[in-house]
Design an enzyme around this catalytic site. Sequence first.
Site, PDB file in Angstrom:
ATOM      1  N   CYS A  86      28.048 -37.287  48.583  1.00 11.36           N
ATOM      2  CA  CYS A  86      29.420 -37.467  49.122  1.00 11.36           C
ATOM      3  C   CYS A  86      29.644 -36.394  50.157  1.00 11.36           C
ATOM      4  O   CYS A  86      29.893 -35.214  49.637  1.00 11.36           O
ATOM      5  CB  CYS A  86      30.409 -37.859  48.196  1.00 11.36           C
ATOM      6  SG  CYS A  86      32.057 -38.029  49.057  1.00 11.36           S
ATOM      7  N   CYS A 220      34.728 -41.495  55.485  1.00 11.54           N
ATOM      8  CA  CYS A 220      33.445 -41.265  54.574  1.00 11.54           C
ATOM      9  C   CYS A 220      32.586 -40.421  55.461  1.00 11.54           C
ATOM     10  O   CYS A 220      31.923 -40.532  56.619  1.00 11.54           O
ATOM     11  CB  CYS A 220      32.627 -42.698  54.512  1.00 11.54           C
ATOM     12  SG  CYS A 220      31.176 -42.540  53.616  1.00 11.54           S
TER      13      CYS A 220
END
Length: 284
Positions: A86, A220
Amino acid sequence: MSLSSALGKGVPFFKMQGCGNDFVIIDNRVQRVPVSVMDEWARRVCRKSFGVGADGMIFLDAAPEGSGYDYIWHFYNADGSRAEMCGNGSRCAARLANLLGMAGPEHVLGTDAGGIGAKVLPNGQVRVRLTKPQGLRTAIALDVDGQSLTAHFVNTGVPHTVVFFDDVSSVDVKALGRAIRFHPEFAPAGTNANFVGVTGSGSLNLRTYERGVEDETYACGTGACASAAVANALGLTGPEVEVTTSGGEVLGVSLQDGDIYLRGGAEVTFSGDFYPEALHLPTP
């Protein structure tokens, strides 16, 4: 009766956000939560209204001897699924690890996708070097809910599909993103879905449906990197790109000799204790 006797022993945590992507992080060197229950902890702690609420949960841990990492993480999405990587989470983890004295300003974080080089900048921003992008595919013809889309794919630590639109504000991200996320083309692992508008040779607008969160998120990091990598491969942008996320924040993406670097803010918004008994958290 004391608070501790009434509520039980609390678990210290930090709440962080990177461009609106938010995470609950605990120092697992102290808590020693076993991997076997981490997925359930993530589901319950990340649940909004009933828990702390977050896009994901990160457990920071000591690195195995000889690994070459300064520390490792166990990263879980809000639905309890474990993720290889991530981008925004890695920036938050790097800044907190530095604040906790686990690592210096420049260090290497061990993830399921491999080592992530991180540099905590004096202004509080963090720059991370992601794993090299893999599996680039362009011009994939997709039939999605009766629409014929031209999609592109690349793995920047986790799988990402990129679709370009003239106006990303008009996209039904939740519906279309979910349809792409579960499309047979990307089975069985599924994919994150990114809807991208090119606003200049060095700028993109981005909206992302995140696998594991199962909804649009404010930002993101790996999606920003995937979008920049695809746009550059198609000749739409140069190697230095500023990506404006749906939360209004800007992430800097730099493509250098096959590597991708992601830069942006990483803030500790608050810290506290949550109570395992109240959240019905499993214990070993």
